[in-house]
Design a protein around this motif. Structure first.
Motif, PDB file in Angstrom:
ATOM      1  N   ILE A  80     -12.102  -6.526  -8.041  1.00  0.00           N
ATOM      2  CA  ILE A  80     -12.057  -7.211  -6.749  1.00  0.00           C
ATOM      3  C   ILE A  80     -10.643  -7.180  -6.191  1.00  0.00           C
ATOM      4  CG2 ILE A  80     -12.333  -9.452  -5.627  1.00  0.00           C
ATOM      5  CD1 ILE A  80     -14.616 -10.039  -7.512  1.00  0.00           C
ATOM      6  N   GLN A  81      -9.659  -7.429  -7.035  1.00  0.00           N
ATOM      7  CA  GLN A  81      -8.271  -7.383  -6.585  1.00  0.00           C
ATOM      8  C   GLN A  81      -7.871  -5.984  -6.133  1.00  0.00           C
ATOM      9  OE1 GLN A  81      -6.099  -8.913  -9.947  1.00  0.00           O
ATOM     10  NE2 GLN A  81      -6.617 -11.049  -9.506  1.00  0.00           N
ATOM     11  N   THR A  82      -8.342  -4.967  -6.832  1.00  0.00           N
ATOM     12  CA  THR A  82      -8.010  -3.597  -6.453  1.00  0.00           C
ATOM     13  C   THR A  82      -8.618  -3.229  -5.106  1.00  0.00           C
ATOM     14  OG1 THR A  82      -7.911  -2.980  -8.792  1.00  0.00           O
ATOM     15  CG2 THR A  82      -8.098  -1.194  -7.205  1.00  0.00           C
ATOM     16  N   LYS A  83      -9.865  -3.639  -4.873  1.00  0.00           N
ATOM     17  CA  LYS A  83     -10.510  -3.337  -3.595  1.00  0.00           C
ATOM     18  C   LYS A  83      -9.839  -4.081  -2.447  1.00  0.00           C
ATOM     19  CE  LYS A  83     -15.093  -2.234  -5.440  1.00  0.00           C
ATOM     20  NZ  LYS A  83     -16.525  -2.614  -5.483  1.00  0.00           N
ATOM     21  N   LEU A  84      -9.483  -5.325  -2.681  1.00  0.00           N
ATOM     22  CA  LEU A  84      -8.791  -6.070  -1.638  1.00  0.00           C
ATOM     23  C   LEU A  84      -7.434  -5.457  -1.328  1.00  0.00           C
ATOM     24  CD1 LEU A  84      -9.599  -9.777  -2.621  1.00  0.00           C
ATOM     25  CD2 LEU A  84     -10.486  -8.497  -0.682  1.00  0.00           C
ATOM     26  N   LYS A  85      -6.740  -5.024  -2.360  1.00  0.00           N
ATOM     27  CA  LYS A  85      -5.444  -4.381  -2.141  1.00  0.00           C
ATOM     28  C   LYS A  85      -5.605  -3.068  -1.393  1.00  0.00           C
ATOM     29  CE  LYS A  85      -2.680  -4.575  -5.612  1.00  0.00           C
ATOM     30  NZ  LYS A  85      -2.037  -4.287  -6.917  1.00  0.00           N
ATOM     31  N   ALA A  86      -6.683  -2.336  -1.703  1.00  0.00           N
ATOM     32  CA  ALA A  86      -6.930  -1.073  -1.007  1.00  0.00           C
ATOM     33  C   ALA A  86      -7.283  -1.296   0.458  1.00  0.00           C
ATOM     34  CB  ALA A  86      -8.050  -0.300  -1.701  1.00  0.00           C
ATOM     35  N   VAL A  88      -6.205  -4.101   2.300  1.00  0.00           N
ATOM     36  CA  VAL A  88      -5.024  -4.647   2.968  1.00  0.00           C
ATOM     37  C   VAL A  88      -3.950  -3.568   3.147  1.00  0.00           C
ATOM     38  CG1 VAL A  88      -3.190  -6.367   2.799  1.00  0.00           C
ATOM     39  CG2 VAL A  88      -5.521  -6.954   2.136  1.00  0.00           C
ATOM     40  N   PHE A  89      -3.777  -2.725   2.127  1.00  0.00           N
ATOM     41  CA  PHE A  89      -2.785  -1.638   2.197  1.00  0.00           C
ATOM     42  C   PHE A  89      -3.516  -0.312   2.026  1.00  0.00           C
ATOM     43  CE2 PHE A  89      -0.742  -5.347   0.205  1.00  0.00           C
ATOM     44  CZ  PHE A  89       0.205  -5.642   1.174  1.00  0.00           C
ATOM     45  N   PRO A  90      -4.145   0.195   3.061  1.00  0.00           N
ATOM     46  CA  PRO A  90      -4.943   1.421   2.912  1.00  0.00           C
ATOM     47  C   PRO A  90      -4.116   2.676   2.672  1.00  0.00           C
ATOM     48  CG  PRO A  90      -4.872   0.766   5.206  1.00  0.00           C
ATOM     49  CD  PRO A  90      -4.209  -0.326   4.440  1.00  0.00           C
TER      50      PRO A  90
END
Length: 242
Positions: A80-86, A88-90
């Motif tokens: 979940i953290q990795t997807k959110l980071k991806a 927010v910072f594409p």
């Protein structure tokens, strides 16, 4: 004349008194106590022998080695953290390196459901009851994108749950725009409102396309994937602004 009858024997009518019963022998207190102790010991031994015995076998569940609750529910916090980071910072090397095939196989629906409900709540604060539009655009868009991606995928088939998970997480910028719209009416901002709407569509499109590109191995098809994704998020931006 007949002879007179003989007198009766007095002993026939009188019997000697019965002798008094003999007094019982005195009981030894030590033997009585030992008998009571032996009786209680025997009873306790019998009770102990008849008590059920519990044999814990190796087949019983080992509570100490149980997985965490989040893992049992299928919620992977690092993914979940990795997807959110991806989202927010594409654009960034650290984000691209963390996206792999295992991340795409985790069809997590906690984030998409939360973002969809949050979007509906933000629109409700703006005086718009658009839960039906969110559900309709979301389901039809995910099914259409799943069909398109499976037609273009060079590798294995892509699950519809994976498509829903990616598109749901990429809905985060629309939530940001809806939050701004609750305070400032974006449609009344003129060119600034148009810029914010176009920026939100671009942000969502790049984020979701990046996830499909890296996770599904669709580097050569990224522009073909980006076009229908942009159309889908344009519908969400339009119901947010107007």
């Amino acid at each position: 004349a007949s002879a007179p009858p003989a007198p009766a024997d007095p002993s026939f009518f009188y019997s000697a008194p019965a002798s008094a019963p003999a007094a019982p022998a005195p009981m030894n207190p030590a033997s009585f106590l030992s008998g009571a102790i032996n009786t209680s010991t025997t009873a306790s031994t019998t009770t102990t022998t008849n008590a059920p015995s519990y044999n814990y076998s190796a087949s019983e569940e080992d509570y100490a080695n149980e997985p965490p609750l989040m893992e049992e529910l299928g919620i992977n916090i690092p993914h979940i953290q990795t997807k959110l980071k991806a989202v927010v910072f594409p654009i960034g090397k650290h984000t691209s390196a963390s996206i792999d095939q295992s991340l795409m196989q985790d069809a997590d629906m906690a984030g998409p459901l939360a973002f969809a409900l949050l979007l509906g709540g933000e629109l409700l604060l703006s005086g718009k009851v658009h839960f039906g539009y969110i559900y309709g655009f979301g389901m039809s868009g995910c099914l259409a994108m799943s069909l398109i991606l499976n037609l273009m995928s060079p590798n294995d088939a892509i699950s519809v749950w994976t498509v829903m998970s990616v598109l749901g997480y990429a809905l985060l910028p629309v939530n940001v725009l809806a939050g701004i719209n609750t305070v400032l009416r974006v449609r009344k901002l003129g060119l600034l409102g148009i810029f914010l709407g176009c920026l939100t569509i671009l942000w969502c499109t790049v984020s979701s396309t990046r996830l499909f590109e890296k996770g599904c191995g669709m580097r050569d098809q990224r522009y073909l994937v980006a076009y229908p994704v942009a159309l889908l998020y344009s519908a969400f931006v339009m119901i947010t602004i107007f």
